[in-house]
Design a protein around this motif. Sequence first.
Motif, short mmCIF file in Angstrom:
data_model
loop_
_atom_site.label_atom_id
_atom_site.label_comp_id
_atom_site.label_asym_id
_atom_site.label_seq_id
_atom_site.Cartn_x
_atom_site.Cartn_y
_atom_site.Cartn_z
N SER A 239 0.78 -1.34 0.20
CA SER A 239 0.00 -0.13 0.01
C SER A 239 0.87 1.15 0.01
CB SER A 239 -0.82 -0.04 1.25
OG SER A 239 -0.10 0.08 2.57
N CYS A 240 0.31 2.38 -0.48
CA CYS A 240 0.96 3.47 -0.51
C CYS A 240 0.88 4.28 0.97
CB CYS A 240 0.29 4.62 -1.37
SG CYS A 240 0.98 6.29 -1.25
N ASP A 241 2.37 4.65 1.52
CA ASP A 241 2.49 5.05 2.65
C ASP A 241 1.89 6.49 2.85
OD1 ASP A 241 4.14 2.81 2.77
OD2 ASP A 241 4.98 3.56 4.73
N VAL A 242 1.59 7.08 1.74
CA VAL A 242 0.88 8.58 1.84
C VAL A 242 -0.39 8.52 1.96
CG1 VAL A 242 0.73 10.68 1.14
CG2 VAL A 242 3.02 9.38 1.01
N CYS A 243 -0.94 7.89 0.87
CA CYS A 243 -2.53 7.87 0.44
C CYS A 243 -3.32 6.66 1.22
CB CYS A 243 -3.10 8.30 -0.75
SG CYS A 243 -2.40 6.73 -1.83
N ASN A 244 -2.30 5.62 1.77
CA ASN A 244 -2.85 4.13 2.16
C ASN A 244 -3.66 3.40 1.40
OD1 ASN A 244 -1.52 4.34 4.66
ND2 ASN A 244 -3.25 5.98 5.38
N ILE B 163 5.34 4.15 -2.12
CA ILE B 163 4.86 5.50 -2.48
C ILE B 163 4.21 5.45 -3.96
CG2 ILE B 163 6.72 6.78 -3.09
CD1 ILE B 163 5.38 9.38 -2.08
N CYS B 164 2.85 5.69 -4.01
CA CYS B 164 2.27 5.66 -5.52
C CYS B 164 2.66 6.78 -6.23
CB CYS B 164 0.79 5.47 -5.24
SG CYS B 164 0.06 7.02 -4.60
N TRP B 165 2.55 6.49 -7.64
CA TRP B 165 2.73 7.70 -8.59
C TRP B 165 2.27 9.01 -8.35
CZ3 TRP B 165 0.44 10.46 -12.27
CH2 TRP B 165 1.20 11.27 -13.26
N GLU B 166 1.00 8.85 -7.75
CA GLU B 166 0.20 10.24 -7.79
C GLU B 166 0.81 11.07 -6.67
OE1 GLU B 166 -4.31 9.64 -8.66
OE2 GLU B 166 -4.30 10.97 -6.83
N CYS B 167 0.94 10.36 -5.52
CA CYS B 167 1.39 10.80 -4.28
C CYS B 167 2.92 11.41 -4.48
CB CYS B 167 1.41 9.97 -3.00
SG CYS B 167 -0.24 9.46 -2.61
N TYR B 168 3.67 10.62 -5.35
CA TYR B 168 5.15 10.79 -5.35
C TYR B 168 5.22 12.46 -6.15
CZ TYR B 168 9.81 10.74 -7.15
OH TYR B 168 11.21 11.32 -7.33
#
Length: 281
Positions: free
Chosen positions: A212-217, A239-244
């Motif tokens: 899972s993405c640590d930012v948006c979960n 981290i996912c592409w969008e959050c990055y």
Amino acid sequence: MLENGLKDKLGELTTELDNLKEDHAKELAMVKAQAEARAVQAQGVGRALAVDEATLPRVSNAMTIAELKVELKARDTTGKFTKGLSSWSKGDFMCELGQGTPRLSAVAEYRCVEELRDLVKRQKCAVERERQRVLREQEEERRRKREEEQEEMRRQEIERQREEDARLAKHEEGLHTHTSLCHGCPLAPTRELLIRANEYRRMPRDENPLTSCDVCNVEKEYNPKVKIVWSCVKCDYDICWECYQVESLPEDQRDEKRKEIAKMKEAERKAEIKRKEYNPK
Ligand SMILES: [Zn+2]
Ligand SMILES: [Zn+2]
Ligand SMILES: [Zn+2]
């Protein structure tokens, strides 16, 4: 002179006669012994050896049916009288055995042989049990060896996996070269990192549904479209592409970027609705 001569002659003749008598007696004794030996042989070796007929116990009407049955079985060497005796009358037994014939089952020597038979049977059983015990022991030993070999193979397999894990960990550590403002440590491309799918297989970290993405979960399991792009294995950070797009910027530029992305998504959403209106299914 003459008298003396006659006396001598008489003495010689007497001695000669004595010798002849002695020889004859020896010859007679030898002939007699040979005749006796022939007579004994003619009666059979067994009779000459052990049994005194005068004292043998005999089969008689005074015997009970149980005793008669024992006698019949004692005489039966072929096993033909093992069954069907319960319907026999005393007369049947007497007819089969013969009134006054030697009662084998009452002879001490016969009982002695029966005891020996029993002893042989028991000792044979003991020998067989011992043989079985040795066989079981050997089988147990083979089983233990097989288990040890399998255990050794398992140990080697675990050791092999451990070495592979260590080698892979070192390789992946080397992939962490990308520095970004989003995380304190250098990051590695998630695509190139492997995780264990099960005992036998590994798969790319970004394909794991539980990553899972640590930012948006957002977990891939709930949103398959989410694309995890950067990871730090040591911190288990992803981290996912969008959050990055947002988190890789300095703090003061992030809000603006968020708005920009939101606007872009809104535009995409509207375009999608329009596309569906013109091309209804
Ligand atoms: Zn005995
Ligand atoms: Zn995210
Ligand atoms: Zn880290």
